[in-house]
Design a protein around this motif. Structure first.
Motif, short mmCIF file in Angstrom:
data_model
loop_
_atom_site.label_atom_id
_atom_site.label_comp_id
_atom_site.label_asym_id
_atom_site.label_seq_id
_atom_site.Cartn_x
_atom_site.Cartn_y
_atom_site.Cartn_z
N LEU A 99 23.63 3.25 -12.05
CA LEU A 99 24.67 2.84 -11.10
C LEU A 99 26.05 3.35 -11.50
CD1 LEU A 99 23.48 -0.76 -10.23
CD2 LEU A 99 23.40 1.25 -8.77
N VAL A 100 26.33 3.42 -12.79
CA VAL A 100 27.61 3.99 -13.22
C VAL A 100 27.66 5.48 -12.91
CG1 VAL A 100 29.06 4.50 -15.24
CG2 VAL A 100 28.06 2.23 -14.96
N LEU A 101 26.55 6.19 -13.14
CA LEU A 101 26.49 7.60 -12.76
C LEU A 101 26.69 7.77 -11.26
CD1 LEU A 101 23.51 8.90 -14.94
CD2 LEU A 101 25.93 9.42 -15.24
N PHE A 102 26.09 6.88 -10.50
CA PHE A 102 26.26 6.93 -9.04
C PHE A 102 27.72 6.72 -8.67
CE2 PHE A 102 26.10 5.03 -4.77
CZ PHE A 102 25.40 6.03 -4.10
N ALA A 103 28.38 5.80 -9.35
CA ALA A 103 29.81 5.56 -9.08
C ALA A 103 30.65 6.79 -9.39
CB ALA A 103 30.29 4.37 -9.91
N PHE A 104 30.23 7.56 -10.40
CA PHE A 104 30.96 8.77 -10.78
C PHE A 104 30.54 9.99 -9.97
CE2 PHE A 104 31.65 6.92 -15.27
CZ PHE A 104 32.73 6.18 -14.80
N GLY A 105 29.63 9.80 -8.99
CA GLY A 105 29.31 10.88 -8.06
C GLY A 105 28.01 11.59 -8.31
N ALA A 106 27.19 11.13 -9.26
CA ALA A 106 25.91 11.78 -9.49
C ALA A 106 24.91 11.28 -8.46
CB ALA A 106 25.39 11.45 -10.90
N ALA A 107 24.38 12.19 -7.66
CA ALA A 107 23.43 11.83 -6.59
C ALA A 107 22.04 11.67 -7.18
CB ALA A 107 23.44 12.88 -5.50
N VAL A 108 21.84 10.57 -7.91
CA VAL A 108 20.57 10.39 -8.62
C VAL A 108 19.46 9.87 -7.73
CG1 VAL A 108 21.68 10.04 -10.85
CG2 VAL A 108 21.35 8.09 -9.32
N LEU A 109 19.79 9.46 -6.52
CA LEU A 109 18.78 8.82 -5.68
C LEU A 109 18.49 9.61 -4.40
CD1 LEU A 109 20.19 5.19 -5.97
CD2 LEU A 109 18.36 6.21 -7.31
N ASP A 110 19.00 10.84 -4.30
CA ASP A 110 18.85 11.61 -3.07
C ASP A 110 17.57 12.44 -3.10
OD1 ASP A 110 21.19 10.57 -2.16
OD2 ASP A 110 22.42 12.29 -2.75
N GLY A 111 17.22 13.00 -1.93
CA GLY A 111 16.10 13.93 -1.82
C GLY A 111 14.83 13.26 -1.35
N PRO A 112 13.92 14.03 -0.73
CA PRO A 112 12.67 13.46 -0.20
C PRO A 112 11.75 12.90 -1.27
CG PRO A 112 12.66 15.87 -0.07
CD PRO A 112 14.05 15.47 -0.45
N ILE A 113 11.69 13.55 -2.43
CA ILE A 113 10.82 13.05 -3.49
C ILE A 113 11.35 11.71 -4.01
CG2 ILE A 113 9.98 13.46 -5.84
CD1 ILE A 113 9.82 16.40 -5.21
N GLY A 114 12.68 11.66 -4.24
CA GLY A 114 13.29 10.41 -4.68
C GLY A 114 13.09 9.29 -3.66
N SER A 115 13.21 9.63 -2.38
CA SER A 115 13.01 8.62 -1.33
C SER A 115 11.57 8.13 -1.32
CB SER A 115 13.38 9.21 0.04
OG SER A 115 14.74 9.57 0.07
N GLY A 116 10.62 9.05 -1.53
CA GLY A 116 9.21 8.67 -1.55
C GLY A 116 8.89 7.77 -2.73
N ILE A 117 9.46 8.08 -3.89
CA ILE A 117 9.23 7.24 -5.07
C ILE A 117 9.81 5.85 -4.85
CG2 ILE A 117 9.87 6.92 -7.49
CD1 ILE A 117 9.62 9.95 -7.85
N ILE A 118 11.02 5.79 -4.29
CA ILE A 118 11.64 4.49 -4.00
C ILE A 118 10.77 3.70 -3.02
CG2 ILE A 118 13.61 3.39 -2.86
CD1 ILE A 118 15.31 5.72 -4.05
N HIS A 119 10.21 4.40 -2.02
CA HIS A 119 9.33 3.74 -1.06
C HIS A 119 8.11 3.14 -1.78
CE1 HIS A 119 7.71 2.86 2.83
NE2 HIS A 119 6.65 3.62 2.66
N GLY A 120 7.53 3.91 -2.70
CA GLY A 120 6.39 3.41 -3.46
C GLY A 120 6.75 2.25 -4.36
N LEU A 121 7.95 2.28 -4.91
CA LEU A 121 8.38 1.20 -5.81
C LEU A 121 8.57 -0.11 -5.05
CD1 LEU A 121 10.85 3.25 -8.00
CD2 LEU A 121 8.63 2.36 -8.69
N LYS A 122 9.00 -0.03 -3.80
CA LYS A 122 9.08 -1.23 -2.99
C LYS A 122 7.69 -1.80 -2.74
CE LYS A 122 13.34 -0.09 -0.47
NZ LYS A 122 13.90 0.18 0.88
N VAL A 123 6.71 -0.91 -2.53
CA VAL A 123 5.34 -1.35 -2.28
C VAL A 123 4.74 -1.99 -3.53
CG1 VAL A 123 3.00 -0.58 -1.71
CG2 VAL A 123 4.97 0.34 -0.45
N VAL A 124 4.99 -1.41 -4.70
CA VAL A 124 4.39 -1.96 -5.92
C VAL A 124 4.93 -3.36 -6.21
CG1 VAL A 124 6.04 -1.15 -7.69
CG2 VAL A 124 3.61 -1.29 -8.23
N ALA A 125 6.14 -3.65 -5.76
CA ALA A 125 6.67 -5.01 -5.95
C ALA A 125 5.80 -6.03 -5.23
CB ALA A 125 8.11 -5.09 -5.44
N VAL A 126 5.22 -5.65 -4.08
CA VAL A 126 4.32 -6.55 -3.36
C VAL A 126 3.11 -6.90 -4.23
CG1 VAL A 126 2.84 -6.80 -1.32
CG2 VAL A 126 5.05 -5.64 -1.13
#
Length: 397
Positions: A99-126
């Motif tokens: 989150l600090v990197l994100f505040a400093f402008g590092a786009a650590v969460l962008d891109g289709p692969i990152g979005s897909g992984i985030i989608h899977g991580l929401k599912v694993v929480a279930v």
């Protein structure tokens, strides 16, 4: 020397276990409690199901970040004060860095692969939360009475949303247990957990908590760092339920005060949803952007200020906890409160965990796969997280 070596080994053990959890515990506070249960009750048996549920009920009832307070207490139980510090540091560090990197402008969460992984991580929480609810229900709701208390807790949090609903469910569950669960309490020996905190230390912690809550507003305005400490300390001290509940308080402190824009606040909130670990690390993102102070210093100050009050309260209460739990009436009360905790987790399994992740048949199949990997194959939670996260890439819209 042998005792020092064993103590160092335990501190190191706590650090590495919680670092793994900090890297893989997605899904918010309820999911974190599921991860902790799998790691420390089921796999390592640091404490019993009943004692863990007692601890969860206590932390749910205190102001502050409930899942981080549980983790802090587990580190304290295993390796003393340094274990508590390492548990918090390791669990908090990964999301703080991102989150600090994100505040400093590092786009650590962008891109289709990152979005897909985030989608899977929401599912694993279930899968993680479902596994926790299933296991806790079998142990803590073994009869019709406690099953009924759990159901009543579900209805309470559905009808009364937010932290008020959670606290009300635990209070009502405890009162129901006090009336209806005396026989089952008498038949169950309450396990003592020996936290290395004296009563004197507990009273000092409570005094420091109250003193800072009174003193910081009086000192605010004298220096930027005191303004920041005051704003984030009050946010951490006055919030019940943790997680998302703290957001309105933070928004009032940093947006309505003019420190940050609404767009900056919402961008960080969105990023905080996609990282592992406690949502309170959102404070580090906000601190990094605050004007008038170095970004790293602001991030560290905001992070410490928002966590400290909840930990001071917990340390203040723990020395008196075992004695309270040994009373027959208290055991009956805790049986009812623990059943209510199961109901609260069950309700949270649906909203927000299920509703935010299961948007189609593919997500349901992936979540079911994760659940079976945990319950039938009994794989470690981090392995299931990796498997389902990469499965999210395949099914991402």
């Amino acid at each position: 020397m042998v005792e020092q070596s064993q103590a160092s080994e335990r501190i190191g053990e706590v650090f590495w276990i919680f670092l793994a959890l900090g890297l893989t515990s997605f899904g918010g506070p309820v999911a974190h409690l599921g991860y902790f249960r799998t790691a420390f009750v089921e796999r390592r048996q640091w404490l019993s199901e009943q004692a863990y549920a007692d601890l969860v009920a206590l932390c749910q009832f205190l102001p502050g970040p409930a899942s981080s307070q549980v983790g802090f207490a587990l580190g304290l139980l295993r390796a003393g004060p340094w274990g508590a510090a390492m548990a918090w540091l390791a669990f908090t560090l990964p999301s703080t860095i991102i989150l600090v990197l994100f505040a400093f402008g590092a786009a650590v969460l962008d891109g289709p692969i990152g979005s897909g992984i985030i989608h899977g991580l929401k599912v694993v929480a279930v899968a993680i939360v479902a596994h926790a609810v299933w296991g806790m229900a079998r142990n803590l709701c073994p009869d019709k009475t406690r099953t009924g208390i759990a159901l009543a807790a579900v209805l309470t949090v559905v009808l009364v949303s937010g932290p008020l609903g959670q606290v009300s469910a635990i209070v009502l569950g405890g009162l129901a247990g006090l009336t209806l669960c005396r026989d089952s309490a008498a038949a169950t020996a309450s396990e003592s957990l020996h936290f290395p905190v004296t009563r004197k230390a507990g009273m000092v912690a409570l005094g420091v908590f109250a003193g800072l809550l009174i003193l910081l507003p009086l000192l605010a305005g004298m220096a930027v760092w005191l303004d920041i400490a005051d704003a984030f300390y009050r946010s951490g001290a006055l919030v019940f339920g943790g997680g998302h509940v703290v957001l309105p308080l933070l928004e009032a402190e940093v947006v309505q005060s003019g420190w940050l824009t609404s767009d900056e606040f919402l961008a960080g909130y969105g990023a905080a949803q996609a990282v592992p670990g406690p949502l309170f690390t959102f404070a580090a993102y906000l601190g990094a952007l605050l004007p008038g102070i170095n970004g790293l210093v602001g991030a560290l100050l905001a992070l410490l200020a928002i966590f400290i009050p909840g930990f001071l309260l917990l340390v203040g209460v723990l020395p008196f906890w075992n004695q309270f739990r040994q009373w027959g009436s208290a055991q009956a009360l805790m049986r009812g409160a623990n059943a209510a905790v199961v109901g609260i987790l069950g309700a949270a399994l649906y909203q927000p965990v299920w509703t935010s992740a299961i948007i189609g048949a593919e997500e349901f199949a992936l979540a079911l796969t994760g659940f079976l990997l945990l319950t039938v194959w009994k794989l470690p939670a981090w392995v299931v997280v990796v498997v389902v996260a990469f499965g999210g890439i395949a099914i991402a819209p």
